[in-house]
Design a protein around this motif. Structure first.
Motif, PDB file in Angstrom:
ATOM      1  N   ALA A   1      17.244   5.048 -33.011  1.00 20.01           N
ATOM      2  CA  ALA A   1      16.031   6.213 -33.066  1.00 20.01           C
ATOM      3  C   ALA A   1      14.900   6.106 -31.767  1.00 20.01           C
ATOM      4  O   ALA A   1      14.469   6.870 -31.020  1.00 20.01           O
ATOM      5  N   GLN A   2      14.513   4.582 -31.186  1.00 17.41           N
ATOM      6  CA  GLN A   2      13.838   4.258 -30.511  1.00 17.41           C
ATOM      7  C   GLN A   2      14.319   4.332 -28.962  1.00 17.41           C
ATOM      8  O   GLN A   2      13.542   4.112 -28.181  1.00 17.41           O
ATOM      9  N   GLY A   3      15.833   4.378 -28.801  1.00 13.07           N
ATOM     10  CA  GLY A   3      16.049   3.297 -27.181  1.00 13.07           C
ATOM     11  C   GLY A   3      15.618   1.823 -27.089  1.00 13.07           C
ATOM     12  O   GLY A   3      16.142   0.979 -27.929  1.00 13.07           O
ATOM     13  N   LEU A   4      15.849   2.183 -25.684  1.00 14.81           N
ATOM     14  CA  LEU A   4      15.412   0.871 -25.332  1.00 14.81           C
ATOM     15  C   LEU A   4      14.034   0.246 -25.307  1.00 14.81           C
ATOM     16  O   LEU A   4      13.587   1.463 -25.040  1.00 14.81           O
ATOM     17  N   SER A   5      13.768  -0.550 -25.609  1.00 17.52           N
ATOM     18  CA  SER A   5      12.501  -1.380 -26.080  1.00 17.52           C
ATOM     19  C   SER A   5      11.873  -1.403 -24.046  1.00 17.52           C
ATOM     20  O   SER A   5      12.760  -1.543 -22.697  1.00 17.52           O
ATOM     21  N   ALA A   6      10.766  -1.167 -23.900  1.00 16.39           N
ATOM     22  CA  ALA A   6       9.834  -2.113 -22.590  1.00 16.39           C
ATOM     23  C   ALA A   6      10.526  -2.788 -21.986  1.00 16.39           C
ATOM     24  O   ALA A   6      10.926  -3.068 -20.214  1.00 16.39           O
ATOM     25  N   GLU A   7      10.896  -3.827 -23.102  1.00  9.08           N
ATOM     26  CA  GLU A   7      10.651  -5.000 -22.069  1.00  9.08           C
ATOM     27  C   GLU A   7      11.884  -5.763 -22.142  1.00  9.08           C
ATOM     28  O   GLU A   7      12.750  -6.057 -20.582  1.00  9.08           O
ATOM     29  N   GLU A   8      13.424  -4.404 -22.743  1.00  7.03           N
ATOM     30  CA  GLU A   8      14.847  -4.863 -22.692  1.00  7.03           C
ATOM     31  C   GLU A   8      15.172  -3.540 -21.048  1.00  7.03           C
ATOM     32  O   GLU A   8      16.052  -4.416 -20.582  1.00  7.03           O
ATOM     33  N   LEU A   9      14.305  -2.529 -21.213  1.00  7.74           N
ATOM     34  CA  LEU A   9      14.499  -1.656 -19.510  1.00  7.74           C
ATOM     35  C   LEU A   9      14.046  -2.445 -18.788  1.00  7.74           C
ATOM     36  O   LEU A   9      14.466  -1.846 -17.393  1.00  7.74           O
ATOM     37  N   ALA A  10      13.682  -3.528 -18.814  1.00  7.13           N
ATOM     38  CA  ALA A  10      12.596  -4.060 -17.210  1.00  7.13           C
ATOM     39  C   ALA A  10      13.768  -5.134 -17.361  1.00  7.13           C
ATOM     40  O   ALA A  10      13.428  -4.704 -15.973  1.00  7.13           O
ATOM     41  N   LEU A  11      14.455  -5.374 -17.768  1.00  6.10           N
ATOM     42  CA  LEU A  11      15.958  -6.555 -17.518  1.00  6.10           C
ATOM     43  C   LEU A  11      17.136  -5.630 -16.726  1.00  6.10           C
ATOM     44  O   LEU A  11      17.620  -5.979 -15.886  1.00  6.10           O
ATOM     45  N   ALA A  12      17.034  -4.680 -16.761  1.00  4.45           N
ATOM     46  CA  ALA A  12      18.034  -3.921 -15.682  1.00  4.45           C
ATOM     47  C   ALA A  12      16.885  -3.684 -14.547  1.00  4.45           C
ATOM     48  O   ALA A  12      16.367  -3.343 -13.819  1.00  4.45           O
ATOM     49  N   ASP A  13      18.870  -3.191 -13.478  1.00  3.18           N
ATOM     50  CA  ASP A  13      18.114  -3.241 -11.930  1.00  3.18           C
ATOM     51  C   ASP A  13      17.668  -1.302 -11.866  1.00  3.18           C
ATOM     52  O   ASP A  13      17.441  -0.566 -11.533  1.00  3.18           O
ATOM     53  N   HIS A  14      18.415  -0.795 -12.979  1.00  5.53           N
ATOM     54  CA  HIS A  14      18.301   0.654 -12.935  1.00  5.53           C
ATOM     55  C   HIS A  14      18.005   1.099 -14.495  1.00  5.53           C
ATOM     56  O   HIS A  14      18.771   0.810 -15.192  1.00  5.53           O
ATOM     57  N   ARG A  15      17.580   2.812 -14.645  1.00  8.60           N
ATOM     58  CA  ARG A  15      17.450   3.086 -15.831  1.00  8.60           C
ATOM     59  C   ARG A  15      17.888   4.653 -15.414  1.00  8.60           C
ATOM     60  O   ARG A  15      17.650   5.231 -14.184  1.00  8.60           O
ATOM     61  N   VAL A  16      18.742   4.847 -16.307  1.00  7.99           N
ATOM     62  CA  VAL A  16      20.024   6.081 -15.963  1.00  7.99           C
ATOM     63  C   VAL A  16      20.237   6.448 -17.086  1.00  7.99           C
ATOM     64  O   VAL A  16      20.260   6.710 -18.392  1.00  7.99           O
ATOM     65  N   ALA A  17      19.634   8.193 -16.496  1.00  3.71           N
ATOM     66  CA  ALA A  17      20.393   9.034 -17.265  1.00  3.71           C
ATOM     67  C   ALA A  17      20.897   9.576 -17.708  1.00  3.71           C
ATOM     68  O   ALA A  17      21.473  10.693 -16.383  1.00  3.71           O
ATOM     69  N   VAL A  18      21.361  10.648 -18.946  1.00  2.00           N
ATOM     70  CA  VAL A  18      22.779  11.059 -19.010  1.00  2.00           C
ATOM     71  C   VAL A  18      21.972  12.639 -19.046  1.00  2.00           C
ATOM     72  O   VAL A  18      21.405  12.852 -19.619  1.00  2.00           O
ATOM     73  N   PRO A  19      22.543  13.767 -18.069  1.00  2.00           N
ATOM     74  CA  PRO A  19      21.737  15.056 -17.638  1.00  2.00           C
ATOM     75  C   PRO A  19      21.991  15.655 -18.618  1.00  2.00           C
ATOM     76  O   PRO A  19      23.650  15.592 -19.862  1.00  2.00           O
ATOM     77  N   VAL A  20      21.082  16.373 -19.844  1.00  2.00           N
ATOM     78  CA  VAL A  20      21.395  17.146 -20.910  1.00  2.00           C
ATOM     79  C   VAL A  20      21.017  18.538 -20.098  1.00  2.00           C
ATOM     80  O   VAL A  20      20.681  18.966 -19.796  1.00  2.00           O
ATOM     81  N   TYR A  21      22.108  19.528 -20.330  1.00  2.00           N
ATOM     82  CA  TYR A  21      22.233  20.817 -19.841  1.00  2.00           C
ATOM     83  C   TYR A  21      21.483  21.922 -20.529  1.00  2.00           C
ATOM     84  O   TYR A  21      21.725  22.934 -20.108  1.00  2.00           O
ATOM     85  N   GLY A  22      22.272  21.502 -21.665  1.00  2.00           N
ATOM     86  CA  GLY A  22      21.883  22.743 -22.955  1.00  2.00           C
ATOM     87  C   GLY A  22      20.825  22.702 -23.150  1.00  2.00           C
ATOM     88  O   GLY A  22      19.750  21.974 -22.883  1.00  2.00           O
ATOM     89  N   ALA A  23      20.994  22.950 -24.521  1.00  2.00           N
ATOM     90  CA  ALA A  23      19.455  23.432 -25.713  1.00  2.00           C
ATOM     91  C   ALA A  23      18.951  22.006 -25.933  1.00  2.00           C
ATOM     92  O   ALA A  23      17.851  21.492 -27.106  1.00  2.00           O
TER      93      ALA A  23
END
Length: 301
Positions: free
Chosen positions: A252-274
């Motif tokens: 529901a919430q995804g990764l927390s701000a603290e968890e995101l801060a641990l990563a080298d990069h934040r990567v999005a899977v593109p959504v091309y539809g609706a």
């Protein structure tokens, strides 16, 4: 086994017997933790459990299948399971008994009582992993099992669950892995900050799967492909072929701000539809395969 190869002459038929109740208790977490045992249900899961069991026995290690219960009809449909179960404590059981033991509404005719399989984080990192799937606060057993199955298919070296994630030995989680639980190491109860620090010590890059991430996975793959072909002197933001740990967050919430801060990069899977977004299992599959493909290219170069 009797002369026909079946476990015994008469099937267990009393669904209220102590043995049946003891097996059924493994649907609950307290019994699983106390006994360090869990249920594998259905021909596919039991087959994979027995294969691993036999491999461990052959290697001089303790087996992981303690008991097998099966109906005559199931053994008729899957005769290979009889051979695999040879040497284990195997019992015939009626459908009524199997229904009382199993967690599912419609049992599949066979189940096994197995010992816990999880390993330490040290064991995983010391083996020099190339690809890790990390589940951070993933609470749904079906999702956890699906990601584990995807990690297995992508050739990942291990799946790591944080302390606040679901019990992977939950019957629904075990079923969702479709036998993959018996294929690759699983680490439970990891502290994500400690994990991130130790991954970096071992030269493992950390990518966070984040729908709002500024790094587009498709573009990252294109940059990696161009770099492999020598077409891009600038290279890419992250070399997907390098050892990588992917962080996947709560449904529901995804990764927390603290968890995101641990990563080298934040990567999005593109959504091309609706669609608003991808579900956890689908997103994890796409991310893991992106890394696996690049690592396979590098290995064959």
């Amino acid at each position: 086994m009797n002369e026909t190869g079946r476990p015994q002459d008469f099937a267990l038929s009393n669904p209220r017997a102590d043995r049946v109740r003891k097996v059924a208790q493994l649907a609950g977490r307290p019994a699983r933790l106390k006994r360090r045992e869990f249920l594998a249900e259905g021909p596919q899961a039991v087959r994979e459990a027995l294969v691993l069991h036999q491999q461990r026995i052959a290697a001089g290690e303790p087996g992981i299948v303690y008991e097998v219960y099966a109906s005559e009809a199931c053994l008729d449909r899957h005769p290979d399971l009889e051979a695999l179960a040879d040497g284990t404590a195997a019992y015939l059981a009626t459908d009524e008994v199997l229904a009382a033991m199993a967690d599912t509404v419609t049992p599949q005719g066979i189940l096994a009582v197995c010992g816990f399989l999880d390993v330490s984080l040290d064991a995983v990192l010391d083996a020099g992993p190339q690809l890790l799937a990390v589940l951070c606060q993933v609470r749904d057993p079906g999702n956890a099992g699906t990601v584990l199955r995807a990690a297995d298919a992508a050739g990942a070296d291990a799946v790591i669950l944080t302390a606040s994630s679901v019990d992977i030995y939950n019957p629904k989680a075990v079923r969702s892995t479709a036998g993959s639980l018996f294929h690759l190491p699983v680490v439970l109860g990891a502290d994500v900050e400690d994990l991130a620090a130790r991954c970096k010590e071992h030269g493992i890059g950390i990518l966070a799967a984040d729908g709002q991430g500024q790094l587009n996975l498709d573009r990252l793959q294109d940059e990696n492909a161009a770099r492999r072909l020598g077409a891009s002197a600038a290279g890419s933001a992250f070399a997907l072929e390098q050892p990588t740990a992917w962080l996947f967050g709560n449904e529901a919430q995804g990764l927390s701000a603290e968890e995101l801060a641990l990563a080298d990069h934040r990567v999005a899977v593109p959504v091309y539809g609706a669609a608003e977004s991808l579900n956890l299992g689908t997103a994890a599959t796409v991310c893991l395969y992106a890394s696996a493909r690049s690592q396979q290219h590098a290995a064959s170069a």
